[in-house]
Design a protein around this motif. Structure first.
Motif, PDB file in Angstrom:
ATOM      1  N   PRO A  43      32.205  10.928  80.098  1.00  0.00           N
ATOM      2  CA  PRO A  43      30.996  10.049  80.675  1.00  0.00           C
ATOM      3  C   PRO A  43      30.829  10.642  82.183  1.00  0.00           C
ATOM      4  O   PRO A  43      32.098  10.574  82.919  1.00  0.00           O
ATOM      5  CB  PRO A  43      31.332   8.798  80.417  1.00  0.00           C
ATOM      6  N   GLU A  64      28.830   4.790  80.497  1.00  0.00           N
ATOM      7  CA  GLU A  64      27.698   5.481  79.297  1.00  0.00           C
ATOM      8  C   GLU A  64      28.122   6.751  78.874  1.00  0.00           C
ATOM      9  O   GLU A  64      28.665   7.447  79.808  1.00  0.00           O
ATOM     10  CB  GLU A  64      26.318   5.326  80.233  1.00  0.00           C
ATOM     11  N   ASP A  65      28.069   7.061  77.618  1.00  0.00           N
ATOM     12  CA  ASP A  65      28.544   8.158  77.119  1.00  0.00           C
ATOM     13  C   ASP A  65      27.119   9.139  77.109  1.00  0.00           C
ATOM     14  O   ASP A  65      26.542   9.296  76.340  1.00  0.00           O
ATOM     15  CB  ASP A  65      28.948   8.076  75.384  1.00  0.00           C
ATOM     16  N   ASP A  66      26.972   9.578  78.239  1.00  0.00           N
ATOM     17  CA  ASP A  66      25.766  10.103  78.888  1.00  0.00           C
ATOM     18  C   ASP A  66      25.552  11.639  78.842  1.00  0.00           C
ATOM     19  O   ASP A  66      24.502  12.128  79.112  1.00  0.00           O
ATOM     20  CB  ASP A  66      25.366   9.586  80.216  1.00  0.00           C
TER      21      ASP A  66
END
Length: 433
Positions: free
Chosen positions: A300, A339-341
């Motif tokens: 992330p 957040e796994d963005d």
């Protein structure tokens, strides 16, 4: 009378995941054998024990699919009973019991006595260290500690394996002696974190003292170190490695990333500067050592700039061995709050770019070996080749040395001097001398 009751039970142990799981399966099988049970590893049996992995998405999927496969076989009467143990079961037992109820029982990572009882066997304390090894006869894993006290943000191991617990030196020496008597010549030391070894038992980092004791075991010719941690590395281990021929000039030290932003978020307790300095010290103290590492891309917040920092550093460091994984967003880890963005396709592209770069580095390093002679251990015969390894190679993950079986005969399990005549990115071709 039911004819079924006349059938002799055979217990089939299936191992998924890492070498720590392999070790645990071997302990389980040793205990079952001591209780007079007929036990096999990944063959046919009417009672099945699945030792699962719960580390990252791919491994979890493999474990779940294996459980479903055997639940189905049980439904069809192909097997009689199915038990599940290991990390996935430790981490997700309530979910598994609900979603896949057609399993006789689920067990966690610390419930070996209960699992044995369910299999009609007794836990024998006096069997400490006696296992049914599943690896080729010449090498075996030696688990020197269980669990981990590190706070790495991305990692679920402490959830599944608990706090770090070192095994006493005398117990490990006894285990090594037993393995050597059975023909083992190479010990591969494993733990979640080798460098922490001894802090709980001896109030100091004590890996060097353990090694000093293990090198005295007759019959053991190679000792290999797996899964060290860069923070607080005990440098006296390097002095011993240089001095002691039995300790392979090899270390597996997962570094995960090198961008300071990412290292901080990962809670690794180090920086690019400190890590680079440590690796340079490794190279200075033990010239010619092989360093294996693993990296994570797509964590992330990893920007293109962070990735380029990592890529350029891999190019600069020229690791002998390197693996690269895409980040897996794991529940109940610190990083799960982030957040796994990074999109999946970007993660995959970054991993591929690192591995392409490593292939070239590995090819270059392997070309330098042509014409040199190395002491190799012969693991197996496969197709037209005998397959061996140098001290710079661990089984299953590193280079292999291939010897043409049509021209030469070498004995599996023996050490042989081999001259390298050709090389690709990940294989060396050699002739015994």
């Amino acid at each position: 009378m039911r004819t079924k009751s006349l059938k002799k039970n055979k217990i089939n142990v299936i191992t998924l995941g890492c070498s720590k799981n392999t070790y645990d399966s071997e302990v389980l099988m040793g205990q079952l054998k001591a209780s007079g049970k007929d036990v096999v590893h990944e063959q046919e049996g009417n009672i099945v024990v699945i030792n699962t992995c719960g580390f990252i998405d791919n491994a979890k999927a493999e474990s779940v699919n294996t459980i479903l496969e055997y639940a189905d076989k049980k439904e069809k009467g192909i097997v009689d009973k199915v038990f599940v143990t290991g990390c996935l079961s430790e981490r997700y037992r309530p979910d598994l019991e609900k979603e896949i109820p057609n399993i006789d029982q689920y067990f966690g990572t610390t419930e070996l006595p209960l699992l044995l009882k369910a299999l009609g066997a007794d836990y024998k304390h006096e069997l400490l260290g006696e296992r049914l090894t599943t690896t080729p006869k010449n090498y075996a894993y030696l688990k020197i500690a269980e669990g981990c006290d590190r706070p790495c943000s991305f990692c679920a191991i402490p959830i599944m394996r608990g706090k770090h617990v070192s095994q006493p030196i005398e117990k490990l020496v006894k285990e090594a002696e037993g393995l050597a008597k059975n023909g083992v010549k190479e010990l591969i030391l494993i733990a979640q974190d080798l460098t922490y070894y001894g802090l709980d038992l001896y109030k100091k980092r004590n890996l060097a003292e353990l090694l000093e004791n293990l090198v005295k075991v007759e019959g053991i010719e190679w000792i290999r170190l797996h899964y060290a941690f860069p923070t607080g590395f005990p440098m006296d281990v390097l002095d011993l490695m240089k001095r002691e021929p039995k300790i392979c000039n090899y270390i597996d030290i997962p570094l995960q990333h090198i961008s300071d932003n990412i290292l901080k978020s990962m809670r690794r307790g180090t920086t690019q500067e400190k890590t680079t300095k440590l690796l340079k010290e490794f190279r200075e103290k033990v010239p010619g050592m092989a360093i294996r590492t693993t990296l994570i891309v797509g964590y992330p917040g990893e920007t293109q700039e962070d990735f380029e920092t990592l890529r350029d550093w891999v190019q600069e460091m020229k690791f002998e061995r390197l693996g690269c994984f895409t980040y897996s967003h794991e529940e109940n880890t610190h990083a799960y709050l982030l957040e796994d963005d990074v999109p999946e396709e970007v993660k995959q592209a970054r991993a591929a770019e690192i591995m392409d770069l490593q292939s070239q580095i590995s090819w270059d390093l392997n070309q330098e070996k042509i014409g040199q002679t190395f002491k190799c251990i012969i693991d197996r015969k496969e197709g037209q080749h005998f397959v061996g390894r140098t001290e710079f190679d661990s089984p299953d993950v590193d280079n292999e040395v291939l010897i043409d079986a049509a021209k030469f005969y070498v004995k599996t399990g023996d050490f042989v001097q081999v001259k390298i005549i050709d090389a690709t990115e990940f294989d060396l071709y050699g002739e015994p001398v």
